[in-house]
Write a protein that holds these residues in place. Structure first.
Motif, mmCIF file in Angstrom:
data_model
loop_
_atom_site.group_PDB
_atom_site.id
_atom_site.type_symbol
_atom_site.label_atom_id
_atom_site.label_comp_id
_atom_site.label_asym_id
_atom_site.label_seq_id
_atom_site.Cartn_x
_atom_site.Cartn_y
_atom_site.Cartn_z
ATOM 1 N N GLY A 31 -35.345 54.716 -2.089
ATOM 2 C CA GLY A 31 -34.708 55.094 -3.346
ATOM 3 C C GLY A 31 -33.196 55.039 -3.268
ATOM 4 N N VAL A 32 -32.646 55.518 -2.163
ATOM 5 C CA VAL A 32 -31.193 55.515 -2.002
ATOM 6 C C VAL A 32 -30.680 54.092 -1.830
ATOM 7 N N MET A 33 -31.432 53.260 -1.109
ATOM 8 C CA MET A 33 -31.015 51.861 -0.948
ATOM 9 C C MET A 33 -30.977 51.142 -2.291
ATOM 10 N N ALA A 34 -31.956 51.423 -3.145
ATOM 11 C CA ALA A 34 -31.970 50.787 -4.466
ATOM 12 C C ALA A 34 -30.758 51.224 -5.287
ATOM 13 N N ALA A 35 -30.437 52.523 -5.239
ATOM 14 C CA ALA A 35 -29.271 53.022 -5.966
ATOM 15 C C ALA A 35 -27.983 52.445 -5.386
ATOM 16 N N ALA A 36 -27.909 52.348 -4.061
ATOM 17 C CA ALA A 36 -26.716 51.800 -3.409
ATOM 18 C C ALA A 36 -26.490 50.349 -3.803
ATOM 19 N N GLU A 37 -27.579 49.589 -3.942
ATOM 20 C CA GLU A 37 -27.444 48.198 -4.361
ATOM 21 C C GLU A 37 -26.934 48.117 -5.800
ATOM 22 N N ARG A 38 -27.430 48.993 -6.672
ATOM 23 C CA ARG A 38 -26.996 48.963 -8.071
ATOM 24 C C ARG A 38 -25.495 49.180 -8.214
ATOM 25 N N VAL A 39 -24.963 50.120 -7.430
ATOM 26 C CA VAL A 39 -23.519 50.422 -7.545
ATOM 27 C C VAL A 39 -22.688 49.686 -6.507
ATOM 28 N N GLN A 40 -23.350 48.895 -5.642
ATOM 29 C CA GLN A 40 -22.656 48.164 -4.571
ATOM 30 C C GLN A 40 -21.773 49.117 -3.766
ATOM 31 N N SER A 41 -22.433 50.109 -3.164
ATOM 32 C CA SER A 41 -21.707 51.179 -2.475
ATOM 33 C C SER A 41 -20.870 50.661 -1.299
ATOM 34 N N ASP A 42 -21.333 49.610 -0.628
ATOM 35 C CA ASP A 42 -20.562 49.106 0.507
ATOM 36 C C ASP A 42 -19.258 48.456 0.056
ATOM 37 N N ALA A 43 -19.247 47.870 -1.134
ATOM 38 C CA ALA A 43 -17.998 47.306 -1.661
ATOM 39 C C ALA A 43 -16.974 48.415 -1.881
#
Length: 393
Positions: A31-43
């Motif tokens: 779930g967290v990985m999906a959310a992180a991809e949506r907001v591009q957290s690593d960027a």
């Protein structure tokens, strides 16, 4: 000495460290990985790190954290030094790492110290040589079965890939007798989920005892053609081997979705989306950096996505550039870490992952991805259409 402002410390915590912890350091949370991809957290995290370097210069930046000396590295040369000078004076067995890994591998080499570490390191290096197992044959066998399944369903998903991957891993590590033992790796996953919480989750001794007993039964067979047949007491080391192969599976599926091929393709997938997003070391004595001193027991943090995808240093930061791996390597691009703490199974993992990638690529045609490539890629959501080989578009 560069000491961050309270605002910059808050930025690092909010956009770099806490999102990394939330995604799961030891096992990823879907779930967290999906959310992180949506907001591009690593960027966002990379932007924060670039700002830190611009404001404070190249020396390590000490965060304002009460009760703990924490320094974030922003210079690639410093990363090279930190990794080269491990385990002394920069210990691999940090407090946080010990607390996490003790949940499922309390005797593993990663959290061992002193002469014991040297012994375990040598054992791991001897056992994890590619020539010790028929890895390529095992991979092709299981990949053929997976391809048949994918052809019938019309797409390759993380779920189907992961099931085949763990059959490969169990056969390589423990032998054909462990091929179908899903319970073993399910128990390990549960222990690793506890490890995500490190100090904050109580030890489940019953679960760990059940896992270890099941593992030891497989190891007792010493099945020929598996890593279990290698000499030495492997019982405390195998949990880490299984743990490491999980990350290799993530890298392999991402490489497939990227249209990559070969070992360079695997390495490039790991550069673009590191499965070890944070490398930690803890100083065993005061150390001098750029003319200033940091105290003993300072925890040093290397946020690998920043160094792997820094557009200020790397013209290929957000592109697929497998040719990079044929030339001189940047000291801070370290998909398998580096120095004395480099992954002892690097060559074996690359052999297994590249064989899986190339075997599947022979039967699947993946559309070329656009650029720039995303900073965060959720492997749980990857779906590769089963197209006839040769229909790449």
């Amino acid at each position: 000495m560069a000491i961050s402002s309270r605002l910059d410390t808050a930025r690092v915590l909010a956009t770099v460290l806490l999102p990394t912890l939330a995604k799961g350091v030891v096992v990823r949370r879907p779930g967290v990985m999906a959310a992180a991809e949506r907001v591009q957290s690593d960027a966002r995290a990379i932007t924060t790190m670039r700002g830190l370097r611009d404001r404070y210069g190249p020396e390590p930046v000490r965060l304002r954290i009460t009760g703990r000396s924490v320094a974030v590295l922003v210079d690639p040369t410093d990363v090279g030094r930190l990794l080269a000078e491990s385990p002394e004076p920069f210990a691999l067995a940090t407090k946080e790492k010990k607390a996490a890994l003790a949940h499922f591998q309390p005797h593993g080499v990663l959290i061992s110290e002193g002469p014991g570490r040297e012994h375990l390191r040598a054992l791991n290096e001897r056992a994890l040589r590619p020539e010790n197992v028929p890895a390529e044959a095992i991979v092709r066998d299981e990949a053929d079965l997976l391809t048949r399944h994918v052809t019938s369903t019309g797409e390759l998903t993380w779920e189907s890939f992961n099931q085949a991957w763990w059959r490969i891993v169990r056969r390589i590590v423990l032998g054909n007798g462990a091929r179908g033992d899903d319970q073993l790796t399910d128990d390990l996953k549960a222990l690793r989920e506890n490890a995500n919480w490190a100090f904050l989750h109580p030890r489940q001794r019953g679960l760990r005892d059940r896992f270890q007993h099941r593992l030891d039964e497989h190891l007792a067979r010493r099945e020929e053609g598996s890593l279990a047949a290698q000499p030495g007491d492997l019982s405390g080391q195998v949990p880490h081997w299984l743990f490491a192969f999980d990350a290799a599976g993530i890298v392999t599926l991402r490489a497939l979705a990227l249209g990559a091929r070969g070992m360079n393709g695997i390495l490039e997938s790991a550069r673009l989306w590191p499965t070890t997003p944070v490398i930690l070391r803890e100083s065993t004595e005061p150390t001098r950096w750029h003319g200033t001193w940091l105290p003993e027991n300072t925890e040093f943090v290397v946020f690998t996505p920043f160094f792997h995808r820094d557009p200020d240093r790397l013209p290929f930061a957000d592109s697929y550039a497998p040719e990079y791996w044929d030339g001189p390597l940047d000291p801070a691009i370290v998909p398998f870490s580096a120095g004395p703490g480099v992954c002892p199974g690097r060559d074996l993992v690359l052999t297994v992952a590249a064989t899986m990638l190339d075997t599947l690529s022979e039967h699947l045609s993946v559309p070329s991805p656009g650029t720039p490539l995303p900073a965060t890629l959720n492997h749980f959501g990857i779906r590769v259409p089963a197209q006839p080989a040769g229909s790449r578009v």
